[in-house]
Each structure stands twice: as structure tokens, then as C-alpha cells.
Design an enzyme around this catalytic site. Structure first.
Site, PDB file in Angstrom:
ATOM      1  N   GLU A 275     -13.347  14.240 -10.125  1.00 41.12           N
ATOM      2  CA  GLU A 275     -13.061  13.411  -8.953  1.00 41.12           C
ATOM      3  C   GLU A 275     -12.493  14.258  -7.824  1.00 41.12           C
ATOM      4  O   GLU A 275     -11.589  15.061  -8.037  1.00 41.12           O
ATOM      5  CB  GLU A 275     -12.064  12.316  -9.353  1.00 41.12           C
ATOM      6  CG  GLU A 275     -11.691  11.363  -8.226  1.00 41.12           C
ATOM      7  CD  GLU A 275     -10.642  10.360  -8.652  1.00 41.12           C
ATOM      8  OE1 GLU A 275     -10.463   9.348  -7.939  1.00 41.12           O
ATOM      9  OE2 GLU A 275      -9.982  10.573  -9.698  1.00 41.12           O
ATOM     10  N   LYS A 331     -16.961   4.039  -5.908  1.00 39.27           N
ATOM     11  CA  LYS A 331     -16.001   3.346  -6.762  1.00 39.27           C
ATOM     12  C   LYS A 331     -15.858   1.893  -6.330  1.00 39.27           C
ATOM     13  O   LYS A 331     -15.581   1.590  -5.173  1.00 39.27           O
ATOM     14  CB  LYS A 331     -14.646   4.054  -6.703  1.00 39.27           C
ATOM     15  CG  LYS A 331     -13.630   3.532  -7.708  1.00 39.27           C
ATOM     16  CD  LYS A 331     -12.361   4.372  -7.659  1.00 39.27           C
ATOM     17  CE  LYS A 331     -11.351   3.919  -8.707  1.00 39.27           C
ATOM     18  NZ  LYS A 331     -10.101   4.712  -8.632  1.00 39.27           N
ATOM     19  N   CYS A 383     -12.268   7.360 -12.541  1.00 36.87           N
ATOM     20  CA  CYS A 383     -10.839   7.335 -12.846  1.00 36.87           C
ATOM     21  C   CYS A 383     -10.423   6.029 -13.516  1.00 36.87           C
ATOM     22  O   CYS A 383     -10.791   5.736 -14.636  1.00 36.87           O
ATOM     23  CB  CYS A 383     -10.037   7.609 -11.573  1.00 36.87           C
ATOM     24  SG  CYS A 383      -8.294   8.029 -11.893  1.00 36.87           S
TER      25      CYS A 383
END
Length: 512
Positions: A275, A331, A383
Site C-alpha cells: 500500500e 479502496k 489494508c
């Protein structure tokens, strides 16, 4: 042992006089049970402790009124989140630039707020007890409480009981019903154990033993490998978060990831960076990424986490592929207070007063397709998204491999990254997919479809993890149906227990 579990709304004795004199003992027992439950998760992995600590908590709820039930549920939550989510302080203080006093205050506020969620299973259990279905009612109440916590206010599905059982005898339940079925089994074990110890119901040994002996007889793998193995390289730069976004940090990131890729990853078909590997916007990073891609073999695909910005100025936390085919994933499930500010009109001025920095990131659209690379369909979770079982299950429906990139630097040297890794393992097991996990400073790992870690890089050191993965075909029962069957059955069991309680009250005129 029997006296420990024989508290009935107050102290360690079941006698009414003891309950009246020593209610604080029950409060302390609930707090301690919550704190000890953290030991069931990584890195401690004392999963067998879960039914014991939960049985102790269940003991404190016996005979308690609504107020005391709520208080003890909250105290259990304070113990659980105070010990199991203590890494919040590190994120706020070390990397959020808040003072030690303010970080401590905000951490205590977080713990106290999250502990309120534990009122849900405690009070749900109270409305359905006592009845002949007590152990099942407790398991159902606990499971529904976890589900509520995963949804309310965007959710915090951390420290679910089932997450500790990726390697326990209960693990084969994960492909059947996911983490909630595992949590149900642990809570049911606690309910049976409590009645066995306190009420001397020796016949309960049979269902308790069956609950733990039967799952290992079930298949762990419902999916099968397909196609040829694909070689992968996961790159971990281990760059300090404090200087990452400075000019020096950007140069260091470019040099580190280029060097590690050139020296140790160039022979792999997939090269994956974590990330926000390069601390810059995609528009700035593309020349560097193109240069790296040009040094790799023609059939090699570079995948990296990157920050994007649209023409309207909206930022996105994304994963993008370079090579023959350009794909991207943005995301979808953002972290409150980390990537966006809930109730911005109310809380924004307050954060300005305390000088707390706050990111503002846009959410990607739902139902994004997988990324395609080297014959694999990669279901992506960035994440925090990996901790949501049904979100990852949606990704797995159309994916042959799961991919998660993360920046666990925010956790520091706490237990947070190890808990995060354990939940990622469970996602692989639930869906019977290889899972590739690339992080900035650990744990970077390759997880097999049965949840086992086949290779990893130690935390806090740069490195490259190489290995092979295969596309998996076929769906587990959990991937097909999600959590709905387990939650639906829990709701029906709780309703049945509540009806049984009501009938008992009408029959005996009890003041239950």
C-alpha cells in the site's frame, strides 16, 4: 474451578447474600475475562482459553438485572479492547502527531466507546434466559453481537472470537460459515462448559466433546487448484513512516523498491509492492513505475498500491497494475478518522482546535471487478478491508486468488499487525483461495487456501518474499452464501429461547 464459575449476578458464590455484599467481584471478573480473551489471538494463540474466559463472563451475567448485565458487558469490552486494541495509542501518538496526554485520552475514549458494543450480546442473552436453550441462546446472542459490531457505524470487526481459530480443531468450520460460525462454536462451548461446571450436567460432556471432535472430520478444502503455478515476489521496503512523505522519504522509497525489485524479484511473473509503496500521487509515480516495468521480463506484471487523484481533486487509495493490461482497484471501505472524517461538520472544528491531522479520501465504487494479471483474477482488499468477512467473500466470488496490500507501520511494534495477519489468514481459509499479502514493514506473507502461512518476511526488515500460487476453482459454502445462514440461524435460536423464557415466566409466575 466450580466456585470460580458459580457467581450468580455478584460475587463468587451463588448465594443471594454474597451477591448483595460483593457485586464488585462480578464486575472485576467480567473485566478480567475480557482482558484475558486477548490471549486467544495472535501472537499468543491460546485459542483454548476462549471458551474458559467466555464461560467466566457468562457466569457474571447469571441472575443479573438489566443494569448490571449492561455494566458487565461493558466491562468485558473494556478488558477486551483495552488489552487487544491498545495499538490505537501508537497510531494516534507516534504517527498521528498527537501529544501523549491527548493520545491517551483519545485511546481511552475509543476503548470505552467500543466496549459499548458488548452490551448487545449481554442484553440479547438476558432477554432469552433462563430457558432450556441457554447455551444456544448465549452462542446466538454473541454471534449477533459480533455481526452488529461489524456493521454499525461502518463497523469494527476486530477481535472476533472466531478469528483466533484459524489453526484450531474448529478451523474446518470456516469454509462452511466463516468467522461467525467459528465464534458461535466458541460461545456455545462456553455455554456448555458453564452449565457443566456449575450445574453438574455431566451429560453435557458429550455435545461439548463432539463440538470439538467433529470439525476435524470435515473437509478443509472445497476448492481445487487449476492452471499452472504463477511465480510471485512480494516486496517489503520497511521505510519509516515518520519521514516517508518527505522529499528524502520519497527518494528513499524509489531507491529501495527499485533496488529490491531489480536484485531479487525480477524473475517472478508477478511483482507486488505494498500500500502506497511510493509516497506520491500516481501521476508523479508513473515515470518511475514505467522505468521499473521496462526492466522486467515482458510477461512480468508489476502491481503496486498508490494514491490517485481525480480531476475533481478527490483522492483514492488504490492498487494498480502495470504491464500489458492496466487495471486498477480503488479502496471501497474506508477507515473512519483515518481516511475520512465522520460527522465532519461537528467534529472538524474540534480536530482543528487540537491540531489533529485528518485525511480525506474518496471511496471506490462497489462491485469492482478483479484485477487480471498473468492468468489470475485477483480479488483485492486494501489494508483494513481484509478484516471484513463478507466484503472479502464478495471479492472471492469472481477471483481465483486474493490480494491484500497494507501499511501496518501505523501499528508500530504492537500486536496489531499480528492480529491483522491472523484475520487475513482466516479470509484465505473461508474462501479457499491463495492470499498474497504485501506490507510496508510486515507481516508480508503468502497464505495457502487452508489458511497456513507458506512463507513470510519478518517484521521491521526489508526483503522480498518469493513463491508460487495457483488459481483455485470452485466455491466454499461460505463463499456461496456468506454469513447469512449463520446469522439467520442465530436469530431464530435467540427468538426460540426468548419464547421459551416467556412461556416459563407465564407458567411459574417468575420475576425473571
Amino acid at each position: 474451578m466450580r466456585r470460580i464459575f458459580s457467581t450468580n449476578g455478584g460475587g463468587f458464590s451463588s448465594r443471594r447474600s454474597s451477591r448483595q455484599r460483593h457485586p464488585l467481584l462480578g464486575h472485576l471478573m467480567a473485566l478480567l475475562a475480557g482482558a484475558l480473551t486477548t490471549l486467544t489471538f495472535a501472537p499468543f494463540d491460546l485459542w483454548l482459553l476462549g471458551p474458559l474466559t467466555l464461560a467466566a463472563f457468562l457466569a457474571t451475567l447469571q441472575g443479573a438485572g438489566a443494569g448490571r448485565t449492561a455494566l458487565r458487558g461493558w466491562l468485558f469490552g473494556v478488558g477486551l479492547f483495552g488489552s487487544g486494541a491498545s495499538w490505537v495509542y501508537v497510531s494516534i501518538h507516534t504517527y498521528g502527531n498527537a501529544s501523549g496526554v491527548l493520545a491517551a485520552a483519545l485511546t481511552l475514549l475509543f476503548i470505552a466507546t467500543m466496549a459499548l458494543f458488548m452490551l448487545v450480546p449481554a442484553l440479547l442473552y438476558r432477554i432469552a434466559t433462563p430457558s432450556r436453550l441457554d447455551p444456544l441462546a448465549f452462542a446466538a446472542a454473541w454471534t449477533l453481537g459480533e455481526a452488529f459490531r461489524s456493521w454499525a457505524f461502518t463497523g469494527f470487526p476486530w477481535l472476533f472470537l472466531g478469528s483466533a481459530h484459524v489453526s484450531s480443531p474448529l478451523a474446518p468450520l470456516a469454509p462452511l460459515g466463516g468467522v461467525y460460525l467459528l465464534s458461535f462454536a466458541v460461545a456455545l462451548s462456553a455455554g456448555l462448559l458453564y452449565r457443566l461446571i456449575v450445574h453438574h450436567r455431566l451429560w453435557l460432556l458429550a455435545p461439548l466433546a463432539a463440538l470439538w471432535a467433529l470439525p476435524p472430520l470435515l473437509p478443509t478444502l472445497w476448492a481445487t487448484p487449476g492452471g499452472t503455478p504463477v511465480s510471485v515476489a512480494l516486496v517489503q521496503g520497511d521505510l519509516p513512516q515518520e519521514t516517508k512523505w518527505s522529499d528524502e522519504g520519497r527518494r528513499n522509497a524509489v531507491n529501495t523498491y527499485f533496488r529490491l525489485t531489480r536484485e531479487r524479484a525480477a524473475d517472478s511473473q508477478l511483482v507486488i509492492w505494498p500500500e502506497t509503496a511510493l509516497p506520491m500521487l500516481e501521476q508523479q509515480a508513473l515515470p518511475y513505475l514505467a522505468r521499473v516495468q521496462s526492466t522486467l521480463p515482458a510477461d512480468t506484471t508489476l502491481i503496486t498500491g498508490i494514491m490517485q487523484r481525480d480531476a475533481d481533486g478527490t483522492f483514492y487509495n488504490a492498487v494498480t497494475t502495470l504491464g500489458d493490461q492496466r487495471d486498477e482497484y480503488r479502496k471501497e471501505h474506508l477507515v473512519p478518522f483515518g481516511e475520512y472524517l465522520p460527522l465532519e461538520g461537528l467534529l472538524g472544528p474540534l480536530l482543528d482546535i487540537f491540531n489533529i491531522p485528518m485525511g480525506s479520501v474518496g471511496a471506490g465504487p462497489p462491485d469492482q471487478p478483479p484485477l487480471y494479471a498473468n492468468g489470475l483474477e485477483l480479488g483485492v482488499a486494501i489494508c483494513y478491508e481484509i478484516v471484513y468477512p463478507d466484503l472479502v467473500r464478495q471479492r472471492a466470488l469472481n477471483a481465483s486468488v486474493l490480494l491484500t496490500v497494507s501499511n501496518d507501520t501505523w501499528f508500530g511494534r504492537s500486536i496489531g499487525p499480528l492480529q491483522h495477519m491472523q484475520m487475513a489468514q482466516l479470509r484465505a481459509l473461508e474462501n479457499n483461495r491463495y492470499l498474497l499479502r504485501a506490507t510496508n514493514n510486515g507481516v508480508t506473507a503468502i497464505v495457502a487456501p487452508d489458511g497456513r502461512i507458506t512463507g513470510s518476511i519478518e517484521r521491521f526488515e526489508p526483503g522480498v518474499l518469493t513463491g508460487n500460487v495457483q488459481a483455485m476453482t470452485g466455491l466454499t459454502p461460505f463463499t456461496r452464501t456468506g454469513s447469512a445462514p449463520t446469522l439467520g440461524a442465530s436469530a431464530l435460536l435467540l427468538a426460540a429461547a426468548a419464547v421459551a423464557r416467556l412461556r416459563r415466566r407465564q407458567r411459574f409466575g417468575s420475576t425473571l
